[in-house]
Design an enzyme around this catalytic site. Structure first.
Site, short mmCIF file in Angstrom:
data_model
loop_
_atom_site.label_atom_id
_atom_site.label_comp_id
_atom_site.label_asym_id
_atom_site.label_seq_id
_atom_site.Cartn_x
_atom_site.Cartn_y
_atom_site.Cartn_z
N ARG A 128 -12.44 -8.55 -17.38
CA ARG A 128 -11.41 -7.77 -18.36
C ARG A 128 -11.69 -6.54 -18.75
O ARG A 128 -12.28 -6.97 -19.17
CB ARG A 128 -10.03 -9.14 -18.48
N LYS A 154 -10.10 -15.63 -21.69
CA LYS A 154 -8.87 -15.89 -22.29
C LYS A 154 -8.42 -17.12 -22.61
O LYS A 154 -9.98 -18.60 -22.39
CB LYS A 154 -7.68 -15.75 -21.26
N HIS A 196 -8.78 -3.73 -13.33
CA HIS A 196 -8.41 -4.84 -12.40
C HIS A 196 -8.95 -4.54 -11.40
O HIS A 196 -9.33 -5.40 -11.35
CB HIS A 196 -7.37 -5.56 -12.93
N ARG A 200 -12.48 -5.99 -11.29
CA ARG A 200 -12.49 -7.26 -11.26
C ARG A 200 -11.89 -7.67 -9.84
O ARG A 200 -12.76 -9.17 -9.58
CB ARG A 200 -11.38 -7.95 -12.31
N HIS A 216 -11.61 -18.24 -14.29
CA HIS A 216 -10.63 -18.54 -13.72
C HIS A 216 -9.99 -20.00 -13.74
O HIS A 216 -11.39 -21.09 -13.56
CB HIS A 216 -10.23 -18.79 -12.22
N TYR A 261 -8.53 -14.24 -3.46
CA TYR A 261 -9.78 -13.62 -3.01
C TYR A 261 -10.37 -13.50 -1.47
O TYR A 261 -10.71 -12.93 -0.74
CB TYR A 261 -10.68 -13.44 -3.81
#
Length: 306
Positions: free
Chosen positions: A156, A180, A252, A255, A278, A287
């Site tokens: 990110r 995150k 992004h 990514r 994730h 994806y």
């Protein structure tokens, strides 16, 4: 307890105890501010004024008066549910306060990706041209290293901006990324990214460092020696995308391309989930729906009428 005090306390809880990212907390703060303003307009100011009907009316107003997109409304509902759970845990509201706030189902948008040829064009566009003067060459080297790492590791923009130089391990070919919620993960990078990263760190970064600690040990620095901000990374990507003749390119997107190209090459979905950081496999599964040529090839190969 006033609504304003409750909002301050729940935001502090999310920051200190849950360790959420600053951008996530800022989004929650905006949603809670909207709730506070809506309640003040009705003459409501304490948590005891909250009820299921008040919250439902607030969500309805977001749809009708402000005409927010479904994705924004879903985020508002998630924020309200967090507030309700916090107030219930603190004994300031009944546990069923947020019971009426069910998150609606939502179509998941399939992300755009760049083909490998477009990736090559973008990376090549960040190479210093022959006409570049000695003062600008270091910044070209920085931009090329940044783009290489964004794509090679699926970072990110915020993760690239916060990446410390000490977290790059050349002997193992890994970077330690803090994502995150301050969750850390190890992501390998290939030889092209290593080459451009080493070049930047040897020839460019020392010329940007001012020696007063403003760089904070970060890898990617601005012209003034400060860590690149996320917005600056966004601008760098867009600038070189324009030079490459590519439209609607943003950090992004690299990514998304990283994940899609891995899965197209046969990578395990769980491995890609770990590389992206994730928390849920369902986030990574999106994806698997992107690679249309692969889907056509599977149907052609395995379907009786393929």
């Amino acid at each position: 307890m006033t609504i304003e005090t409750a909002i301050a306390r729940v935001l502090a809880h999310l920051r200190i105890e849950c360790g959420l990212a600053d951008n996530t907390i800022a989004a929650y703060a905006r949603d809670l501010r909207d709730l506070r303003l809506d309640l003040e307009a009705q003459g409501l100011s304490t948590v005891h004024d909250l009820s299921g009907r008040v919250l439902v009316d607030h969500v309805r107003a977001l749809r009708t008066r402000r005409n927010l997109a479904s994705s924004s409304v879903v985020r508002h509902i998630a924020t309200l549910r967090i507030l309700c759970r916090f107030l219930a845990a603190e004994g300031h509201a009944p546990e069923e306060l947020g019971a009426l706030l069910e998150r609606p189902s939502q179509w998941r948008k399939i992300p755009n990706v760049l083909h490998t040829g477009s990736i090559e064009r973008l990376l090549h566009a960040a190479s210093p041209p022959d006409s570049a003067d000695a003062d600008t060459v270091p910044l070209w080297l920085r931009d090329r290293a940044l783009l290489e790492l964004l794509y090679a590791c699926g970072l990110r923009a915020s993760e690239a901006a916060a990446l410390p130089e000490s977290e790059i391990n050349y002997s193992l070919g890994f970077v330690k990324v803090t994502g995150k919620g301050n969750k850390q993960r190890l992501v390998p990078f290939g030889r092209p990214a290593e080459h451009h990263l080493r070049t930047y760190l040897a020839e460019c970064r020392p010329r940007l460092v001012r020696g007063d600690g403003r760089d904070r040990g970060r890898v990617f620095l601005s012209r003034t020696g400060r860590p690149l901000e996320r917005v600056a990374i966004w601008q760098i990507v867009k600038r070189h995308a324009a030079r490459a003749g590519l439209e609607r390119v943003y950090p992004h997107l690299l990514r998304h391309s990283f994940a899609t190209h891995l899965l197209s090459g046969g990578a395990d979905l769980r491995v890609v989930q770990e590389l992206l950081g994730h928390a849920r496999i369902s986030t990574t599964e999106i994806y698997t729906r992107v690679d249309q040529p692969r889907l056509r090839e599977v149907v052609r190969k395995f379907h009786p009428r393929g």
